[in-house]
Design a protein around this motif. Structure first.
Motif, PDB file in Angstrom:
ATOM      1  N   LEU A  14       0.654  -1.122   0.049  1.00 55.66           N
ATOM      2  CA  LEU A  14       0.016  -0.145  -0.016  1.00 55.66           C
ATOM      3  C   LEU A  14       0.752   1.454  -0.014  1.00 55.66           C
ATOM      4  O   LEU A  14       0.451   2.111  -0.766  1.00 55.66           O
ATOM      5  CB  LEU A  14      -0.869   0.063   1.244  1.00 55.66           C
ATOM      6  N   ALA A  63      -4.677  -4.319  -3.988  1.00 57.61           N
ATOM      7  CA  ALA A  63      -4.376  -2.858  -3.526  1.00 57.61           C
ATOM      8  C   ALA A  63      -4.926  -1.907  -4.414  1.00 57.61           C
ATOM      9  O   ALA A  63      -5.275  -0.683  -4.166  1.00 57.61           O
ATOM     10  CB  ALA A  63      -3.143  -2.598  -2.879  1.00 57.61           C
ATOM     11  N   GLU A 206      -8.547  -7.298   1.295  1.00 55.25           N
ATOM     12  CA  GLU A 206      -9.378  -6.391   1.033  1.00 55.25           C
ATOM     13  C   GLU A 206      -8.915  -5.569   0.029  1.00 55.25           C
ATOM     14  O   GLU A 206      -7.890  -4.980  -0.184  1.00 55.25           O
ATOM     15  CB  GLU A 206      -9.823  -5.473   2.254  1.00 55.25           C
ATOM     16  N   SER A 208      -8.565  -2.022  -2.260  1.00 54.25           N
ATOM     17  CA  SER A 208      -8.404  -0.572  -1.683  1.00 54.25           C
ATOM     18  C   SER A 208      -8.606   0.307  -2.855  1.00 54.25           C
ATOM     19  O   SER A 208      -8.559  -0.007  -4.049  1.00 54.25           O
ATOM     20  CB  SER A 208      -6.925  -0.546  -1.317  1.00 54.25           C
ATOM     21  N   ILE A 210      -7.029   3.296  -2.683  1.00 56.34           N
ATOM     22  CA  ILE A 210      -6.041   4.437  -2.220  1.00 56.34           C
ATOM     23  C   ILE A 210      -5.519   5.172  -3.643  1.00 56.34           C
ATOM     24  O   ILE A 210      -5.235   6.206  -3.921  1.00 56.34           O
ATOM     25  CB  ILE A 210      -4.721   3.672  -1.725  1.00 56.34           C
ATOM     26  N   LYS A 341     -16.532  -0.071   3.384  1.00 55.44           N
ATOM     27  CA  LYS A 341     -16.414  -0.023   2.039  1.00 55.44           C
ATOM     28  C   LYS A 341     -17.523  -0.503   1.221  1.00 55.44           C
ATOM     29  O   LYS A 341     -18.095  -0.007   0.230  1.00 55.44           O
ATOM     30  CB  LYS A 341     -15.078  -0.884   1.674  1.00 55.44           C
ATOM     31  N   MET A 355     -11.663   3.978   3.230  1.00 53.65           N
ATOM     32  CA  MET A 355     -10.364   3.324   3.366  1.00 53.65           C
ATOM     33  C   MET A 355     -10.199   3.244   4.852  1.00 53.65           C
ATOM     34  O   MET A 355     -10.969   4.023   5.715  1.00 53.65           O
ATOM     35  CB  MET A 355      -9.398   4.118   2.824  1.00 53.65           C
ATOM     36  N   THR A 356      -9.409   2.359   5.288  1.00 59.20           N
ATOM     37  CA  THR A 356      -9.228   2.004   6.684  1.00 59.20           C
ATOM     38  C   THR A 356      -8.180   2.888   7.229  1.00 59.20           C
ATOM     39  O   THR A 356      -7.297   3.808   6.598  1.00 59.20           O
ATOM     40  CB  THR A 356      -8.664   0.593   6.941  1.00 59.20           C
ATOM     41  N   GLU A 359      -4.801   2.143   5.829  1.00 60.05           N
ATOM     42  CA  GLU A 359      -4.592   2.807   4.515  1.00 60.05           C
ATOM     43  C   GLU A 359      -4.393   4.189   4.372  1.00 60.05           C
ATOM     44  O   GLU A 359      -3.535   4.719   3.545  1.00 60.05           O
ATOM     45  CB  GLU A 359      -5.902   2.663   3.801  1.00 60.05           C
TER      46      GLU A 359
END
Length: 495
Positions: A14, A63, A206, A208, A210, A341, A355-356, A359
């Motif tokens: 990430l 990702a 998961e 992402s 990003i 999400k 996002m977490t 992230e």
């Protein structure tokens, strides 16, 4: 979140993707992430460097928010050029990583005494058990894994070996497919992330957003960060809330809003819904802020689905609030929850991406931002103590009861955390065995602060959040101020 080798790999991927997306040369450097993360000299966690890189390619695809199995250069170009595919499941299996779990569910151990009664043989409906070299032997070509042999053995010599991912999923959404790899049933899965945390091989991950979030920022769009209340302490015990906000602004976010404002709006709206419906129209009402809990009811207890509050979650409320004030805003929820999400994908009118905290940390690291070094002014929350305290145990029902005031005098409430307990107690409630007018359910074992996307220990977050909430001088924002005026314009009902 425990810092395992799996966690290190995920964060390396990430952070690398964020770094090269920020610098504008992701496709050219995507293989740098692969070859710098796993080299000939790094310690082996799988059989060989080639296997580790094959798994890492799957992780890179995830990702990037894409399907696994794609060429990572093509995948990086696709992620940069196209909108995020929100039809893909949030949680998915990495096919290259899922190959090392035991495939025999029932095993005969050395405790077998080759007893005379042979109860295991007698109980087996498929005649799959015989005696070989003075001990019971299970023929896997005949075994249907019914477990009767285990129950029959007087010595307890037959044990059941369950996969960690299967064991973690109390809803039975994960099973071993014909190829013995884990399969996730979307009809049962609620995207809670328990399986991702449980798998010791990092074979579940998961998707992402990003890359897409960074791309929106770089294109100059008004991107708003919506911070879940439990953001305090997530970037380090010495990093203040003001530094977290400053770091996000430095990264290019137009503004930062606290989802605790949405929690205040939700509490006010849900309190009125509760007063209107219970007991006049129905016996009880459940909370609706946890998407995995809501999904559990809809998929596994559909007869109770009409009891779910029709008030949107704080995330969605905050998103609608921001978009009412700034129609062109791109909203990005940041919190400890993976299931958010999926909820964001289902509420695209309010939330563009989610996002977490993990992230978020990687996004900032990729930009070279160190929050602990930022010099900032003091920061105070815009939300109330009750809105900030939504993630605390019983936080939602406390906020709702606070809004109701005297009207809650005879209201009986109940709180459950963890999907297994939530499902059991919801069944009791639906069957009339639990006396309750308002049921607050949280999918994670200790509520939102224990979510799989959290960075620090639950107990620390709990302490810091309570301290942060206690310092807020605000009343429920739905009662007064700008939010109260906006509240009259936005719809807080589930669409």
């Amino acid at each position: 979140m425990e810092l395992t080798e799996v966690t290190k790999f995920r964060r390396a991927v990430l952070t690398g993707i964020a770094k090269f997306t920020w610098s504008g040369n992701l496709p050219e450097h995507i293989y740098d992430i692969l070859y710098n993360t796993v080299t000939e000299d790094t310690p082996r966690v799988r059989c060989c460097v080639h296997k580790e890189r094959a798994v890492l390619k799957n992780r890179i695809d995830m990702a990037l928010g894409l399907k696994t199995g794609l060429n990572i250069v093509d995948a990086s170009k696709k992620a940069l050029a196209e909108p995020m595919d929100k039809t893909l499941p949030v949680i998915d299996v990495l096919p290259e990583a899922c190959d090392q779990c035991p495939i025999d569910k029932f095993l005969v151990t050395d405790a077998c005494r080759h007893c005379v009664a042979h109860k295991c043989i007698n109980k087996c409906p498929r005649k799959a058990i015989s005696i070989y070299q003075n001990r019971a032997y299970i023929d896997k070509t005949k075994c249907v894994e019914c477990g009767l042999c285990k129950k029959a053995c007087p010595f307890g010599a037959i044990i059941e070996v369950s996969r960690p991912c299967e064991r973690s999923c109390v809803l039975g959404a994960i099973t071993a497919g014909a190829d013995r790899k884990a399969k996730i049933d979307p009809a049962k899965c609620v995207q809670c992330g328990a399986c991702r945390s449980a798998c010791p091989f990092g074979a579940i991950d998961e998707r992402s957003a990003i890359v897409h979030i960074i791309k929106e920022i770089k294109e100059g769009k008004p991107v708003y960060a919506l911070l879940a209340p439990s953001f305090v302490g997530q970037l380090g015990l010495k990093v203040t809330p003001a530094q977290v906000v400053a770091a996000l602004l430095k990264a290019g976010f137009t503004a930062v809003k606290e989802v605790a404002i949405g929690a205040d709006l939700t509490a006010a709206h849900e309190a009125e819904e509760l007063a209107e419906k219970v007991p006049a129209e129905q016996k009880y009402l459940t909370s609706s802020c946890c998407p995995a809990f809501v999904g559990m009811i809809k998929k596994h207890l559909p007869e109770a689905a009409n009891k779910i509050s029709q008030t949107v979650s704080p995330m969605v409320a905050c998103g609608r609030y921001v978009k009412e004030l700034h129609p062109e805003a791109v909203t990005v929820f940041i919190g400890p929850c993976i299931a958010k999400k999926a909820e964001a994908h289902a509420n695209q009118d309010a939330i563009d991406y989610a996002m977490t905290f993990e992230e978020m940390s990687c996004l900032l690291a990729g930009a070279g931002i160190e929050p602990e070094k930022l010099e900032v002014d003091e920061f105070s929350s815009e939300a109330s103590l009750y809105g900030i305290s939504f993630p605390v145990s019983c936080g939602v029902k406390s906020a709702v009861v606070n809004v109701l005031g005297e009207r809650a005098k005879n209201l009986k409430t109940h709180y459950a955390s963890g999907l297994e307990r939530c499902l059991t107690e919801m069944k009791q409630l639906e069957a009339g065995k639990l006396d309750c007018g308002y049921f607050e359910g949280m999918a994670c074992d200790r509520g939102c602060m224990d979510g799989p996307g959290s960075l620090i220990d639950y107990n620390i977050v709990n302490m810091l959040l309570k301290k942060y909430a206690a310092a807020s001088p605000q009343k429920n924002v739905a009662e007064d101020g700008e939010a109260a005026k906006v509240l009259q314009k936005i719809n807080l009902d589930v669409k």
